[in-house]
Design a protein around this motif. Structure first.
Motif: not given
Ligand SMILES: Nc1ncnc2c1ncn2[C@@H]1O[C@H](COP(=O)(O)OP(=O)(O)OP(=O)(O)O)[C@@H](O)[C@H]1O
Length: 325
Positions: A85-95
């Motif tokens: 889940a954190a791998n998938i969320a990484y770019g979203l969080r950075r954005a």
């Protein structure tokens, strides 16, 4: 675009236009420039000359994260210390996406990529196929207009590759994003892509639909690269009768048939050298007068000759695909 490394020209004034929602495969031998092209479009490298336009906007000078482009690496490049889940969320969080929106988008991607129940696992606790799907989910997370895939199936074993490839194509259709995939594997390129760009020493040798590339290769180099085509010279030992004049023709092995007699044109006598049963068909290697070696593929059910046998071979004029060089 042109990209030089010292004296070596990796991309030689190459121009390529990918349609919205199109799946394009970059196919070519080692060193033909595939990875260089992908890195330039992703923004990890800059061209020496030329521009990159995405939906009409010049993105040549933008850093990778400011482009509406996602890249999936051959090695997947998942963060080993983060769960799925954190791998998938990484770019979203950075954005800068909010927590609730991130959770909803991750759940959506988990469903889309069939990763249910694996959300809390680390990459090392996943199979190769599952890791590939996480990498793909991460690439798709921000709904990029363009997804770049570097040999996306190369790390999977042969049994999984075919199915995963078809899933990849279905996913591309569902998301509506444009996909550009680098591959060495011509069968994979022909099976998955809407169009295939065949690269040769930093240039595009041909950019066409899989069927056109296979049935109407433009040059000897393309016909040879796609493998298994017979190349017949117009002034060679076999008299030809083609619809279009050309210096040479490609002739697919499955377009050659065994005949009781040799026709005066578009056919030849030959000596069978090798016969290989392959299940769905049989490959016959035969040598014609003048030393010309011909590959013939006979579909299952047809009579097959024996090595050492003399045979008459023939083909239709329409089977001769003109080659320009
Ligand atoms: N950083 C670099 N420095 C020097 N030369 C490079 C560099 N990157 C690529 N090249 C050269 O540019 C050419 C194209 O390389 P590229 O990696 O794009 O090919 P490729 O088609 O991806 O090959 P492969 O299928 O082997 O990965 C090659 O001749 C390569 O040696």
């Amino acid at each position: 675009m042109t990209r030089r490394f010292g004296a070596a020209v990796a991309l030689d004034a190459l121009s390529l236009e990918v349609g919205a929602g199109e799946f394009v495969a970059l196919l070519g031998g080692s060193g033909s420039g595939k990875s260089t092209l992908l890195r330039l479009v992703a923004g990890f490298d800059r061209p020496d000359a030329g521009r990159i336009l995405l939906e009409g906007k010049d993105i040549t000078a933008l850093p990778p994260q400011a482009r509406d482009v996602a890249m999936m690496f051959q090695s997947y490049a998942l963060f080993p210390h983060m769960d799925v889940a954190a791998n998938i969320a990484y770019g979203l969080r950075r954005a800068g996406m909010g927590g609730r929106d991130i959770a909803a988008r991750v759940a959506e991607l988990v469903g889309l990529l069939r990763l249910e129940g694996l959300e809390r696992r680390r990459p090392s606790q996943l199979s190769g196929g599952q890791q590939q799907r996480v990498a793909l989910a991460r690439a798709l997370a921000r709904r990029p207009a363009l997804v770049l895939l570097d040999e996306p199936l190369a790390a999977l074993d042969a049994g999984l590759r075919e199915r995963t490839g078809l899933e990849l194509r279905a996913l591309q259709r569902r998301t509506g994003a444009s996909f550009v995939m680098v591959t060495h594997d011509q069968a994979e390129a022909l099976a998955l892509a809407d169009r295939v760009a065949l690269l040769d020493t930093g240039r595009i040798a041909q950019f066409d639909t899989p069927r056109a590339l296979y049935e109407r290769p433009a040059t000897r180099a393309v016909a040879r690269f796609l493998g298994a085509a017979n190349i017949l010279e117009a002034d060679g030992p076999v008299p030809l009768d083609a619809a279009t004049p050309a210096p040479a023709y490609a002739l697919r092995p499955e377009r050659i048939a065994l005949r009781p007699t040799v026709p005066t044109r578009n056919g030849t006598e030959a000596m069978v050298e090798e016969v290989a049963f392959r299940g769905a068909d049989t490959l016959v290697l035969a040598r014609a007068p003048g030393g010309l070696s011909l590959r013939v593929v006979l579909v299952a059910g047809q009579a097959t000759p024996e090595p050492g046998q003399r045979v008459a071979l023939a083909w239709e004029a329409s089977a001769l695909a003109p080659l320009s060089a």
